[in-house]
Design an enzyme around this catalytic site. Structure first.
Site, PDB file in Angstrom:
ATOM      1  N   ASP A  16       0.846  -1.196   0.000  1.00  0.00           N
ATOM      2  CA  ASP A  16       0.000   0.000   0.000  1.00  0.00           C
ATOM      3  C   ASP A  16       0.880   1.244   0.000  1.00  0.00           C
ATOM      4  OD1 ASP A  16      -2.349  -1.479  -0.076  1.00  0.00           O
ATOM      5  OD2 ASP A  16      -2.440  -1.657   2.104  1.00  0.00           O
ATOM      6  N   LYS A  38       0.443  -8.066  -2.331  1.00  0.00           N
ATOM      7  CA  LYS A  38      -0.908  -7.600  -2.664  1.00  0.00           C
ATOM      8  C   LYS A  38      -0.843  -6.202  -3.255  1.00  0.00           C
ATOM      9  CE  LYS A  38      -4.153  -6.182   0.441  1.00  0.00           C
ATOM     10  NZ  LYS A  38      -4.827  -5.003  -0.118  1.00  0.00           N
ATOM     11  N   LEU A  66      -8.842  -5.388  -5.718  1.00  0.00           N
ATOM     12  CA  LEU A  66      -9.619  -4.230  -6.190  1.00  0.00           C
ATOM     13  C   LEU A  66     -11.077  -4.327  -5.752  1.00  0.00           C
ATOM     14  CD1 LEU A  66      -8.086  -3.830  -9.788  1.00  0.00           C
ATOM     15  CD2 LEU A  66      -7.326  -2.834  -7.621  1.00  0.00           C
ATOM     16  N   LYS A  67     -11.428  -5.405  -5.118  1.00  0.00           N
ATOM     17  CA  LYS A  67     -12.775  -5.592  -4.529  1.00  0.00           C
ATOM     18  C   LYS A  67     -13.882  -5.163  -5.488  1.00  0.00           C
ATOM     19  CE  LYS A  67     -11.106  -4.875   0.206  1.00  0.00           C
ATOM     20  NZ  LYS A  67      -9.795  -4.255  -0.083  1.00  0.00           N
ATOM     21  N   HIS A  69     -17.264  -4.705  -7.327  1.00  0.00           N
ATOM     22  CA  HIS A  69     -18.664  -4.744  -6.888  1.00  0.00           C
ATOM     23  C   HIS A  69     -19.465  -3.932  -7.897  1.00  0.00           C
ATOM     24  CE1 HIS A  69     -21.797  -4.130  -3.424  1.00  0.00           C
ATOM     25  NE2 HIS A  69     -22.228  -4.889  -4.404  1.00  0.00           N
ATOM     26  N   ASP A  70     -20.106  -4.625  -8.840  1.00  0.00           N
ATOM     27  CA  ASP A  70     -20.839  -3.922  -9.899  1.00  0.00           C
ATOM     28  C   ASP A  70     -21.870  -4.891 -10.470  1.00  0.00           C
ATOM     29  OD1 ASP A  70     -21.496  -2.064 -12.020  1.00  0.00           O
ATOM     30  OD2 ASP A  70     -19.488  -1.212 -11.761  1.00  0.00           O
ATOM     31  N   THR A 118     -12.570  -5.741   7.393  1.00  0.00           N
ATOM     32  CA  THR A 118     -12.043  -5.909   8.758  1.00  0.00           C
ATOM     33  C   THR A 118     -12.016  -4.604   9.542  1.00  0.00           C
ATOM     34  OG1 THR A 118      -9.872  -5.843   7.687  1.00  0.00           O
ATOM     35  CG2 THR A 118     -10.667  -7.978   8.398  1.00  0.00           C
ATOM     36  N   GLY A 208      -0.064  -5.293   6.043  1.00  0.00           N
ATOM     37  CA  GLY A 208       0.399  -4.057   5.414  1.00  0.00           C
ATOM     38  C   GLY A 208       1.259  -3.248   6.362  1.00  0.00           C
TER      39      GLY A 208
END
Ligand code: C5P
Length: 229
Positions: A16, A38, A66-67, A69-70, A118, A208
């Site tokens: 990150d 990651k 990239l999670k 959701h669409d 989380t 991270g």
């Protein structure tokens, strides 16, 4: 839980950081003890698939977080873009429609369904309109995502033992929210130590800031590997 995995094969470091140059420098510093990294939204928006390709060219495994959701069509077409790259794991939010669309188009990449972030606790869940408990929602999302074709799930270490019991040994369980005892929790809520997460049945832990922000990332990674081992 695959008991044969060495500690090195269980730790995914979240890169990150804002640029490809910083990400690759960090990966080079942590290799060879770490070989799974990651790539998240911040880095991907700056560096795109080029940073994933650079990591895989160095022999590393890549988790692309990239999670998605669409709507199903968009998720399927987006997931199909992964086929031209060496992406071991990719994440989508754990809604059956989304998971099914990604699973259909995934190629060689394994799809992980994010159950409940989380960073969220009971209060945030209630504010989002969910009446039940966190554990109930995590379990529901895990079971429906696996039924829809996910290869594994992302959950906090606090739900890992329960989920492992429910889903058996085959699905991958990947847990962020990892904090060694002396680490700050930052914005994470549902945390546990590396040792506790692995003992609970996680295949991989994602770490991270406890590594990337450490005075010596190499020492921090080594201590986590020692704790797992
Ligand atoms: O710095 P830290 O160890 O908290 O980083 C955790 C990483 O895992 C972040 O990149 C975050 O986006 C990701 N993640 C998470 N919770 C999830 C899924 C992914 O923290 N449910």
């Amino acid at each position: 839980m695959p008991a044969q995995k060495t500690p090195q094969k269980r730790l995914i470091v979240a890169l990150d950081v804002p640029t490809a140059a910083e990400a690759l420098a960090l990966a080079d510093t942590l290799a060879p003890q770490i070989d799974f990294f990651k790539v998240g939204l911040q880095l991907f928006l700056e560096a795109g698939f080029a940073v994933c390709d650079a990591l895989s060219k160095r022999g590393h495994k890549v988790m692309l977080d990239l999670k998605f959701h669409d709507i199903p069509q968009t998720v399927a077409l987006t997931t199909a873009q992964l086929a031209n790259h060496d992406i071991a794991l990719a994440t989508v939010h754990g809604y059956p429609q989304v998971v099914a669309a990604a699973a259909k188009a995934k190629g060689r990449t394994k799809i992980l369904a994010v159950t409940v972030l989380t960073s969220l606790g009971h209060e945030e869940l209630a504010q989002s309109g969910f009446a039940g408990t966190l554990a109930e929602l995590v379990q529901l999302r895990a079971e429906t995502s696996l039924a829809a074709g996910a290869d594994g799930i992302v959950c906090s270490p606090l739900e890992t033992a329960l989920l492992r019991k429910k889903v058996g040994s085959k699905p991958l369980i990947v847990t962020p929210g990892i904090r060694p005892l002396d680490s700050a929790r930052d914005d994470q809520t549902r945390t546990a130590t590396p040792h506790a997460a692995i003992q609970a049945g996680a295949d991989y832990i994602v770490v991270g800031r406890p590594i990337t922000k450490a005075a010596s990332p190499v020492t921090a990674a080594r201590e986590i590997l020692d704790e797992i081992g």
